[in-house]
Design a protein around this motif. Structure first.
Motif, mmCIF file in Angstrom:
data_model
loop_
_atom_site.group_PDB
_atom_site.id
_atom_site.type_symbol
_atom_site.label_atom_id
_atom_site.label_comp_id
_atom_site.label_asym_id
_atom_site.label_seq_id
_atom_site.Cartn_x
_atom_site.Cartn_y
_atom_site.Cartn_z
ATOM 1 N N SER A 2 -25.383 -17.689 -1.425
ATOM 2 C CA SER A 2 -25.792 -16.559 -0.868
ATOM 3 C C SER A 2 -26.846 -16.939 0.323
ATOM 4 N N ASN A 3 -27.148 -15.897 1.091
ATOM 5 C CA ASN A 3 -28.438 -16.187 1.882
ATOM 6 C C ASN A 3 -29.582 -16.195 1.211
ATOM 7 N N ALA A 4 -29.751 -15.262 0.020
ATOM 8 C CA ALA A 4 -31.067 -15.486 -0.757
ATOM 9 C C ALA A 4 -31.112 -16.457 -1.384
ATOM 10 N N ASP A 5 -29.888 -17.328 -1.995
ATOM 11 C CA ASP A 5 -30.374 -18.372 -2.568
ATOM 12 C C ASP A 5 -30.487 -19.520 -1.574
ATOM 13 N N PHE A 6 -30.029 -19.671 -0.279
ATOM 14 C CA PHE A 6 -30.119 -20.317 0.759
ATOM 15 C C PHE A 6 -31.707 -20.487 0.962
ATOM 16 N N PHE A 7 -32.407 -19.216 0.987
ATOM 17 C CA PHE A 7 -33.816 -19.212 1.587
ATOM 18 C C PHE A 7 -34.650 -19.698 0.114
ATOM 19 N N ASP A 8 -34.264 -19.310 -1.082
ATOM 20 C CA ASP A 8 -35.001 -20.000 -2.286
ATOM 21 C C ASP A 8 -35.121 -21.514 -2.044
ATOM 22 N N ARG A 9 -33.786 -22.070 -1.910
ATOM 23 C CA ARG A 9 -34.000 -23.420 -1.671
ATOM 24 C C ARG A 9 -34.541 -24.117 -0.600
ATOM 25 N N ALA A 10 -34.305 -23.445 0.601
ATOM 26 C CA ALA A 10 -34.914 -23.902 1.961
ATOM 27 C C ALA A 10 -36.365 -23.924 1.759
ATOM 28 N N TYR A 11 -36.971 -22.862 1.237
ATOM 29 C CA TYR A 11 -38.581 -22.579 0.992
ATOM 30 C C TYR A 11 -39.123 -23.237 -0.088
ATOM 31 N N LEU A 216 -26.290 -20.548 7.510
ATOM 32 C CA LEU A 216 -27.698 -20.648 7.703
ATOM 33 C C LEU A 216 -27.883 -22.204 7.713
ATOM 34 N N GLU A 217 -29.098 -22.536 8.336
ATOM 35 C CA GLU A 217 -29.297 -23.916 8.393
ATOM 36 C C GLU A 217 -30.800 -24.145 8.558
ATOM 37 N N HIS A 218 -31.417 -25.053 7.954
ATOM 38 C CA HIS A 218 -32.726 -25.273 7.747
ATOM 39 C C HIS A 218 -33.098 -26.817 8.331
ATOM 40 N N VAL A 219 -33.769 -27.009 9.553
ATOM 41 C CA VAL A 219 -34.095 -28.039 10.078
ATOM 42 C C VAL A 219 -35.660 -27.978 10.313
#
Ligand SMILES: C[S@@+](CC[C@H](N)C(=O)[O-])C[C@H]1O[C@@H](n2cnc3c(N)ncnc32)[C@H](O)[C@@H]1O
Length: 229
Positions: A2-11, A216-219
């Motif tokens: 999920s997008n929420a999980d994405f942000f938890d991991r990315a941040y 979503l992508e984190h760079v």
């Protein structure tokens, strides 16, 4: 994920940065090595890292023929140059907005304090740099503020790159993202609490933690996503 999980991991401060199934950082480093060293960051007075530059180039290369890229926050044109090179040969238009060195008293009232106002690059210098790249009339530099420019904006956007006032990332998002095509990409610079600014990170999470956004992508300090609907 999920997008929420994405942000938890990315941040997250530490732990595996394996997002979306495989190690994107390896890919980002490869893009950085291949494409992210084309311009002299110090000479430009630029603010993007090589991996970020490489991915900007890559995302610009995915903009369809005849498409439009909008950049909020040009400064000396470093990121703009990668957008120009990545989208070369396909008649892609790039519109970049920045007050440049205009009306410094007004800028002093509106600034987020992140760039020194005394030595801001002027529009002519950036125009010369763009001409030097052979960008011709593909680049339009607008001396002004995103909030004003959007009032008269009526074109669909394929790639929206937000790197302007760091206190206004959410405002830029609400103003500009309605113009982004479905399938188009949005990217924010400085959107990571450690590599960027906590305020931008918070704004970007608020903006993108919805099913309107996918892939979503984190760079490093960039968070980007594709508009799903
Ligand atoms: C971090 S710099 C951009 C760096 C640039 N993208 C690069 O790669 O070198 C942010 C720029 O946004 C400009 N800016 C601030 N508020 C703005 C606004 N409302 N609209 C457009 N640009 C803005 C600032 O003056 C500054 O030049």
């Amino acid at each position: 994920m999920s997008n929420a999980d994405f942000f938890d991991r990315a941040y997250a401060d530490n732990g595996p940065k394996i997002l979306n199934g495989f190690s994107r950082p390896v890919y980002h480093n490869l893009m950085g090595a291949l494409y992210g060293h084309q311009f002299d960051k110090m000479g430009y007075g630029g603010m993007i890292r090589h991996t970020e530059a490489g991915m900007l180039y890559e995302w610009a290369s995915e903009v369809p023929r005849g498409g439009t890229i909008v950049e909020i926050g040009c400064y000396g044109g470093l990121s703009t140059s990668y957008l120009v090179k990545g989208s070369e040969g396909r008649d892609v238009q790039i519109v970049s907005i920045d007050p440049f060195d205009s009306d410094l008293n007004v800028q002093a009232e509106r600034t987020d304090g992140c760039v020194a106002l005394e030595d801001k690059p002027n529009k002519e210098l950036v125009a010369e740099r763009m001409a030097g790249l052979g960008a011709g009339d593909r680049v339009t530099l607008i001396e002004g503020y995103s909030q004003e420019v959007v009032k008269d904006w009526d074109r669909a956007i394929d790639f929206l790159w937000i790197d302007g006032n760091h206190d206004q990332a959410y405002l830029d998002y609400t103003d500009w993202s309605p113009h982004l095509k479905v399938g188009g990409r949005i990217g924010f610079h400085d959107a990571h609490p450690r590599y960027g600014y906590p305020q931008v990170a918070e704004d970007v999470r608020k903006a993108l933690d919805s099913d309107q956004w996918t892939r979503l992508e984190h760079v490093k300090s960039i968070i980007c996503a594709v508009k799903a609907r």
